[in-house]
Design a protein around this motif. Structure first.
Motif, PDB file in Angstrom:
ATOM      1  N   THR A 179       0.792  -1.122   0.038  1.00  0.00           N
ATOM      2  CA  THR A 179      -0.093  -0.096  -0.127  1.00  0.00           C
ATOM      3  C   THR A 179       0.890   1.278  -0.157  1.00  0.00           C
ATOM      4  O   THR A 179       1.855   1.223   0.682  1.00  0.00           O
ATOM      5  CB  THR A 179      -0.950  -0.129   1.076  1.00  0.00           C
ATOM      6  OG1 THR A 179      -0.271  -0.029   2.408  1.00  0.00           O
ATOM      7  CG2 THR A 179      -1.879  -1.017   1.148  1.00  0.00           C
ATOM      8  N   SER A 188      -2.917   5.107   0.730  1.00  0.00           N
ATOM      9  CA  SER A 188      -3.822   4.174   0.407  1.00  0.00           C
ATOM     10  C   SER A 188      -3.905   3.245   1.551  1.00  0.00           C
ATOM     11  O   SER A 188      -3.009   2.858   2.038  1.00  0.00           O
ATOM     12  CB  SER A 188      -3.193   3.342  -1.055  1.00  0.00           C
ATOM     13  OG  SER A 188      -2.121   2.957  -0.738  1.00  0.00           O
ATOM     14  N   SER A 189      -4.951   2.214   1.524  1.00  0.00           N
ATOM     15  CA  SER A 189      -5.120   1.089   2.262  1.00  0.00           C
ATOM     16  C   SER A 189      -5.887  -0.023   1.635  1.00  0.00           C
ATOM     17  O   SER A 189      -6.543   0.295   0.437  1.00  0.00           O
ATOM     18  CB  SER A 189      -5.863   1.419   3.519  1.00  0.00           C
ATOM     19  OG  SER A 189      -7.094   2.178   3.169  1.00  0.00           O
TER      20      SER A 189
END
Length: 86
Positions: free
Chosen positions: A11, A15-16
C-alpha cells in the motif's frame, strides 16, 4: 478482487486495502505497508514486513513480523488487532 496464495500486497502513502476472509474475518492493511497472506489447511498466515494492519481476525490466525517474532491469535470469537511496525 481475489488475493492469490502468497501474494504480496503493497500500500502506498495515501492508500489502504481491506481484506476479507471466507470465514468473515476482515482487516485493513494500513498505508505504507507490505504484507504477504498465505493459507495452509484452515490456518491463515499474515506476514507483516512493514507498516501495519488492524481489524478483526478469525480463529487460527498466525501473525509474523519482519523481526521473526512469531505469535498466534486463537479464540472462539477471533481477535481485535491493531499492529504497526515502526
Amino acid at each position: 478482487q481475489r488475493v492469490t496464495e502468497n501474494e504480496t500486497i503493497f500500500t502506498g502513502k495515501n492508500s489502504s486495502v481491506v481484506v476479507k476472509f471466507d470465514d468473515g474475518s476482515t482487516f485493513t492493511i494500513e498505508p505504507d505497508s507490505m504484507v504477504v497472506i498465505s493459507k495452509k489447511d484452515q490456518n491463515a498466515s499474515i506476514d507483516i514486513s512493514s507498516g501495519g494492519i488492524s481489524g478483526k481476525l478469525g480463529k487460527n490466525v498466525k501473525l509474523k513480523t519482519a523481526g521473526n517474532d512469531d505469535f498466534e491469535l486463537s479464540s472462539e470469537e477471533g481477535a481485535e488487532i491493531n499492529l504497526n511496525m515502526k
